[in-house]
Design a protein around this motif. Structure first.
Motif, PDB file in Angstrom:
ATOM      1  N   TRP A 205       0.886  -1.162   0.000  1.00  0.00           N
ATOM      2  CA  TRP A 205       0.000   0.000   0.000  1.00  0.00           C
ATOM      3  C   TRP A 205       0.924   1.211   0.000  1.00  0.00           C
ATOM      4  O   TRP A 205       2.091   1.101   0.406  1.00  0.00           O
ATOM      5  CB  TRP A 205      -0.847   0.081   1.268  1.00  0.00           C
ATOM      6  N   LEU A 206       0.393   2.331  -0.413  1.00  0.00           N
ATOM      7  CA  LEU A 206       1.140   3.583  -0.270  1.00  0.00           C
ATOM      8  C   LEU A 206       0.486   4.397   0.838  1.00  0.00           C
ATOM      9  O   LEU A 206      -0.749   4.520   0.888  1.00  0.00           O
ATOM     10  CB  LEU A 206       1.106   4.388  -1.572  1.00  0.00           C
ATOM     11  N   ARG A 207       1.331   4.947   1.730  1.00  0.00           N
ATOM     12  CA  ARG A 207       0.785   5.835   2.758  1.00  0.00           C
ATOM     13  C   ARG A 207       0.658   7.232   2.158  1.00  0.00           C
ATOM     14  O   ARG A 207       1.648   7.870   1.794  1.00  0.00           O
ATOM     15  CB  ARG A 207       1.683   5.882   3.992  1.00  0.00           C
ATOM     16  N   ILE A 208      -0.572   7.687   2.068  1.00  0.00           N
ATOM     17  CA  ILE A 208      -0.862   8.992   1.467  1.00  0.00           C
ATOM     18  C   ILE A 208      -1.095  10.008   2.586  1.00  0.00           C
ATOM     19  O   ILE A 208      -1.826   9.734   3.534  1.00  0.00           O
ATOM     20  CB  ILE A 208      -2.139   8.904   0.579  1.00  0.00           C
TER      21      ILE A 208
ATOM     22  N   ASP B 100      -2.511  16.223   3.841  1.00  0.00           N
ATOM     23  CA  ASP B 100      -2.195  17.612   4.182  1.00  0.00           C
ATOM     24  C   ASP B 100      -3.381  18.322   4.825  1.00  0.00           C
ATOM     25  O   ASP B 100      -3.770  19.417   4.405  1.00  0.00           O
ATOM     26  CB  ASP B 100      -1.709  18.368   2.922  1.00  0.00           C
ATOM     27  N   ILE B 101      -3.971  17.675   5.820  1.00  0.00           N
ATOM     28  CA  ILE B 101      -5.036  18.343   6.573  1.00  0.00           C
ATOM     29  C   ILE B 101      -4.737  18.268   8.065  1.00  0.00           C
ATOM     30  O   ILE B 101      -4.090  17.336   8.525  1.00  0.00           O
ATOM     31  CB  ILE B 101      -6.441  17.755   6.275  1.00  0.00           C
ATOM     32  N   ARG B 102      -5.249  19.236   8.795  1.00  0.00           N
ATOM     33  CA  ARG B 102      -5.012  19.294  10.236  1.00  0.00           C
ATOM     34  C   ARG B 102      -6.129  18.554  10.969  1.00  0.00           C
ATOM     35  O   ARG B 102      -7.253  18.488  10.474  1.00  0.00           O
ATOM     36  CB  ARG B 102      -5.004  20.760  10.732  1.00  0.00           C
ATOM     37  N   VAL B 103      -5.797  17.989  12.125  1.00  0.00           N
ATOM     38  CA  VAL B 103      -6.820  17.370  12.974  1.00  0.00           C
ATOM     39  C   VAL B 103      -6.668  17.910  14.393  1.00  0.00           C
ATOM     40  O   VAL B 103      -5.595  18.368  14.774  1.00  0.00           O
ATOM     41  CB  VAL B 103      -6.709  15.823  12.982  1.00  0.00           C
ATOM     42  N   ALA B 104      -7.763  17.835  15.142  1.00  0.00           N
ATOM     43  CA  ALA B 104      -7.753  18.396  16.499  1.00  0.00           C
ATOM     44  C   ALA B 104      -7.246  17.370  17.490  1.00  0.00           C
ATOM     45  O   ALA B 104      -7.996  16.514  17.975  1.00  0.00           O
ATOM     46  CB  ALA B 104      -9.176  18.821  16.869  1.00  0.00           C
TER      47      ALA B 104
ATOM     48  N   SER C 254       4.102  17.046   7.962  1.00  0.00           N
ATOM     49  CA  SER C 254       4.307  15.762   8.653  1.00  0.00           C
ATOM     50  C   SER C 254       5.443  14.963   8.029  1.00  0.00           C
ATOM     51  O   SER C 254       5.644  14.980   6.810  1.00  0.00           O
ATOM     52  CB  SER C 254       3.017  14.939   8.591  1.00  0.00           C
ATOM     53  N   LYS C 255       6.152  14.214   8.873  1.00  0.00           N
ATOM     54  CA  LYS C 255       7.228  13.348   8.359  1.00  0.00           C
ATOM     55  C   LYS C 255       6.666  12.108   7.665  1.00  0.00           C
ATOM     56  O   LYS C 255       7.398  11.375   7.018  1.00  0.00           O
ATOM     57  CB  LYS C 255       8.161  12.923   9.494  1.00  0.00           C
ATOM     58  N   PHE C 256       5.358  11.871   7.816  1.00  0.00           N
ATOM     59  CA  PHE C 256       4.805  10.606   7.331  1.00  0.00           C
ATOM     60  C   PHE C 256       4.240  10.714   5.912  1.00  0.00           C
ATOM     61  O   PHE C 256       3.540  11.684   5.573  1.00  0.00           O
ATOM     62  CB  PHE C 256       3.679  10.129   8.256  1.00  0.00           C
ATOM     63  N   GLY C 257       4.492   9.693   5.129  1.00  0.00           N
ATOM     64  CA  GLY C 257       3.743   9.457   3.903  1.00  0.00           C
ATOM     65  C   GLY C 257       4.118  10.281   2.692  1.00  0.00           C
ATOM     66  O   GLY C 257       4.975  11.166   2.733  1.00  0.00           O
ATOM     67  N   PHE C 258       3.447   9.934   1.587  1.00  0.00           N
ATOM     68  CA  PHE C 258       3.579  10.671   0.329  1.00  0.00           C
ATOM     69  C   PHE C 258       2.536  11.778   0.358  1.00  0.00           C
ATOM     70  O   PHE C 258       1.329  11.502   0.356  1.00  0.00           O
ATOM     71  CB  PHE C 258       3.280   9.754  -0.850  1.00  0.00           C
ATOM     72  N   HIS C 259       2.998  13.011   0.379  1.00  0.00           N
ATOM     73  CA  HIS C 259       2.060  14.134   0.449  1.00  0.00           C
ATOM     74  C   HIS C 259       1.377  14.336  -0.914  1.00  0.00           C
ATOM     75  O   HIS C 259       2.006  14.178  -1.958  1.00  0.00           O
ATOM     76  CB  HIS C 259       2.805  15.399   0.861  1.00  0.00           C
ATOM     77  N   ILE C 260       0.095  14.680  -0.833  1.00  0.00           N
ATOM     78  CA  ILE C 260      -0.635  14.959  -2.075  1.00  0.00           C
ATOM     79  C   ILE C 260      -0.215  16.315  -2.624  1.00  0.00           C
ATOM     80  O   ILE C 260       0.023  16.495  -3.817  1.00  0.00           O
ATOM     81  CB  ILE C 260      -2.167  14.938  -1.813  1.00  0.00           C
ATOM     82  N   ILE C 261      -0.050  17.266  -1.704  1.00  0.00           N
ATOM     83  CA  ILE C 261       0.102  18.675  -2.069  1.00  0.00           C
ATOM     84  C   ILE C 261       1.316  18.946  -2.980  1.00  0.00           C
ATOM     85  O   ILE C 261       1.274  19.815  -3.842  1.00  0.00           O
ATOM     86  CB  ILE C 261       0.177  19.512  -0.761  1.00  0.00           C
ATOM     87  N   ASN C 262       2.386  18.167  -2.831  1.00  0.00           N
ATOM     88  CA  ASN C 262       3.585  18.438  -3.637  1.00  0.00           C
ATOM     89  C   ASN C 262       3.766  17.457  -4.790  1.00  0.00           C
ATOM     90  O   ASN C 262       4.826  17.400  -5.419  1.00  0.00           O
ATOM     91  CB  ASN C 262       4.837  18.420  -2.736  1.00  0.00           C
TER      92      ASN C 262
ATOM     93  N   ILE D 204     -10.485  10.791   2.645  1.00  0.00           N
ATOM     94  CA  ILE D 204     -10.914   9.717   1.728  1.00  0.00           C
ATOM     95  C   ILE D 204     -11.299  10.311   0.371  1.00  0.00           C
ATOM     96  O   ILE D 204     -10.944   9.790  -0.684  1.00  0.00           O
ATOM     97  CB  ILE D 204     -12.077   8.919   2.360  1.00  0.00           C
ATOM     98  N   GLU D 205     -12.004  11.437   0.395  1.00  0.00           N
ATOM     99  CA  GLU D 205     -12.361  12.089  -0.877  1.00  0.00           C
ATOM    100  C   GLU D 205     -11.097  12.419  -1.657  1.00  0.00           C
ATOM    101  O   GLU D 205     -10.995  12.173  -2.854  1.00  0.00           O
ATOM    102  CB  GLU D 205     -13.145  13.370  -0.607  1.00  0.00           C
ATOM    103  N   LYS D 206     -10.118  12.994  -0.942  1.00  0.00           N
ATOM    104  CA  LYS D 206      -8.871  13.379  -1.619  1.00  0.00           C
ATOM    105  C   LYS D 206      -8.143  12.156  -2.182  1.00  0.00           C
ATOM    106  O   LYS D 206      -7.549  12.215  -3.258  1.00  0.00           O
ATOM    107  CB  LYS D 206      -7.938  14.101  -0.637  1.00  0.00           C
ATOM    108  N   MET D 207      -8.184  11.057  -1.441  1.00  0.00           N
ATOM    109  CA  MET D 207      -7.470   9.855  -1.902  1.00  0.00           C
ATOM    110  C   MET D 207      -8.124   9.276  -3.150  1.00  0.00           C
ATOM    111  O   MET D 207      -7.435   8.833  -4.069  1.00  0.00           O
ATOM    112  CB  MET D 207      -7.395   8.823  -0.779  1.00  0.00           C
ATOM    113  N   PHE D 208      -9.448   9.270  -3.189  1.00  0.00           N
ATOM    114  CA  PHE D 208     -10.110   8.768  -4.406  1.00  0.00           C
ATOM    115  C   PHE D 208      -9.843   9.688  -5.593  1.00  0.00           C
ATOM    116  O   PHE D 208      -9.566   9.222  -6.696  1.00  0.00           O
ATOM    117  CB  PHE D 208     -11.623   8.607  -4.183  1.00  0.00           C
ATOM    118  N   ASP D 209      -9.907  10.998  -5.360  1.00  0.00           N
ATOM    119  CA  ASP D 209      -9.653  11.934  -6.468  1.00  0.00           C
ATOM    120  C   ASP D 209      -8.237  11.724  -7.004  1.00  0.00           C
ATOM    121  O   ASP D 209      -8.019  11.692  -8.221  1.00  0.00           O
ATOM    122  CB  ASP D 209      -9.824  13.385  -5.991  1.00  0.00           C
TER     123      ASP D 209
END
Ligand code: LLP
Length: 435
Positions: free
Chosen positions: A161-164, A167-171, A183-191, A230-235
């Motif tokens: 699997w790829l860790r995506i 690029d969103i904040r959570v509380a 974040s140090k984790f995953g393949f960022h969508i934004i770049n 999830i929406e971002k990952m499907f797109d």
């Protein structure tokens, strides 16, 4: 302790017996303290079973595609605990070679194991490939190339699997937030890293990209960020002409630690996630992926209780009562790391004196060695037993040997007073530090 605390924070098998002692799965905790000495931790089988059952039922109710639960073993694992979890027929997330070895030794089929982490060693990837585990969750381009090279050298195809990272904040506390743009984790969508990784993986003959994964953070109560992710990952996937067969939208579901915390709501969580996946799949006219829900804290936190003996007490200059116990940050660093809140109550519930605000501290040489900043407790004496609930997740798994403290003994409790030692109290005089 209020009735509501008993129902929300303590294991589901907890009761008060005729001696007014706290009892879990039929075992009186003061008897256990005599047999096993303090500090000790217990895990209640029925609470774990019930929590897994709640997730499974919610999946059956709200998700019409295939699905499974993965226990995030970093919350707590020992070899024996892995065997207990294996009987629940869940998958297992591991993040180190030792966790992987424990999982295999406990009888987990490799096809039920996912290997996470942002810097897996060559040895870890080699063993994961040799074992044909269900998914190596690749975190970054270096790891993707390394995994491909290792699979090629073994003439094998690695399932990944790829860790995506969406690029969103959570509380939540910043130390347990994992999805921000920095974040140090995953393949960022934004770049563009995530799109490049998907393209690379689908074109590699040594890699089989079966799915996408994201994990946004821990101790979250709102599923909305996951719906957005999830929406971002499907797109992203559809823009790359890729259809994921599997989707693993992490874990992170919050649990109450103190009276004021909201309740855990796995049903609401699974419903929200399922609706978003279904909506996106309908829109893109693709099949529902297999859904893998990776919970750690929700599955085990409430099943665990830490039991300490009270030692010295004093009044600080501001009038606050300070109670020291025979454990502390070595078995539970969560207050020191995240200012985590906890509550506590005496094992002997017959103490009815007026309650005073107290601070519960450990016995280690550090001012940050605090277990509870503020809790109302009755007058207690040297030697009395104090227990801290919701102790099953990320306490023992983050325990240390600071001041050469041995890790505590851990007990598994089943109904009718059945007790099994999951992990003996550590004996530091019988290891290489002593020799
Ligand atoms: N999946 C992945 C990839 C994770 O990294 C984690 C937790 C989970 C699932 C499970 O998250 P949970 O359902 O347990 O929240 N030491 C911190 C928590 C760190 C969580 C690390 N990752 C604490 O004590 O709060």
């Amino acid at each position: 302790m209020t009735d509501s605390d008993l129902k929300r924070l303590y294991p589901i098998s907890a009761t008060i017996n005729s001696k007014n002692h706290f009892t879990i799965a039929g075992s009186d905790l003061s008897d256990l303290a005599e047999s096993y000495r303090t500090p000790f931790y217990i895990y209640d089988r029925d609470t774990i079973h019930e929590n897994i059952h709640r997730i499974r039922s919610a999946m059956a109710d709200f998700y019409s595609g295939p699905g499974t639960i993965a226990y995030a073993s970093k919350a707590y694992l020992s070899r024996k605990f892995a065997s207990k979890i294996a009987t629940e027929e869940v998958d297992l997330d591991v993040v180190s070679l030792t966790e992987l070895r424990f999982a295999l030794a406990a009888g987990f089929s490799p096809d039920r194991i996912h290997f996470h982490g942002n810097n897996k060693s060559i040895e870890e990837i080699e063993i994961a490939v040799d074992q044909n585990i269900h998914a190596i969750v690749v975190d970054n381009m270096d790891e993707l190339l390394l995994t491909e090279r290792i699979a090629n050298s073994k003439k094998k195809v690695a399932q990944i699997w790829l860790r995506i990272t969406p690029d969103i904040r959570v509380a939540t506390h910043p130390h347990i937030e994992t999805s921000a743009a920095t974040s140090k984790f995953g393949f960022h969508i934004i770049n563009g890293d995530a799109a490049n990784a998907i393209e690379y993986a689908v074109n590699s003959s040594a890699l089989c990209l079966t799915g996408l994964h994201c994990h946004l953070g821990s101790q979250l109560f709102d599923p909305l960020p996951y719906q957005i992710a999830i929406e971002k990952m499907f797109d992203l996937a559809i823009n790359c002409n890729y259809t994921p067969l599997e989707l693993s939208p992490g874990g992170g579901w919050g649990v109450p630690y103190v009276e004021d915390d909201p309740d855990s709501n796995p049903e609401q969580w699974v419903k929200a996630i399922s609706e978003t996946i279904t909506k996106k799949c309908n829109r893109y006219q693709i099949r529902l992926p297999k859904l893998i829900l990776e919970s750690g804290r929700f599955i085990v936190a409430r099943s665990g209780v830490a039991i300490y003996q009270i030692g010295t007490q004093k009044k600080s200059v501001n009038g606050e009562k300070i109670i020291a116990v025979d454990g502390g940050m070595s078995d539970n660093p969560r207050n020191a790391l995240y200012q985590a809140k906890y509550t506590a109550t005496p094992v002997d519930q017959s103490v009815h004196s007026r309650k005073n605000p107290c601070k519960v501290v450990g016995k280690y040489c550090e001012s940050g060695d605090v277990l509870i900043d503020n809790v109302m407790l009755p007058d207690l004496n040297y030697g009395d037993l104090l227990m801290i609930p919701v102790a099953g997740a990320y306490q023992l798994s983050m325990a240390s040997n600071y001041n050469l403290a041995p890790r505590p003994v851990v007990l598994w409790l089943e109904p009718e007073g059945k007790v099994e030692v999951l992990q003996e109290r550590e004996n530091l005089e019988q290891n290489s530090w002593w020799d």
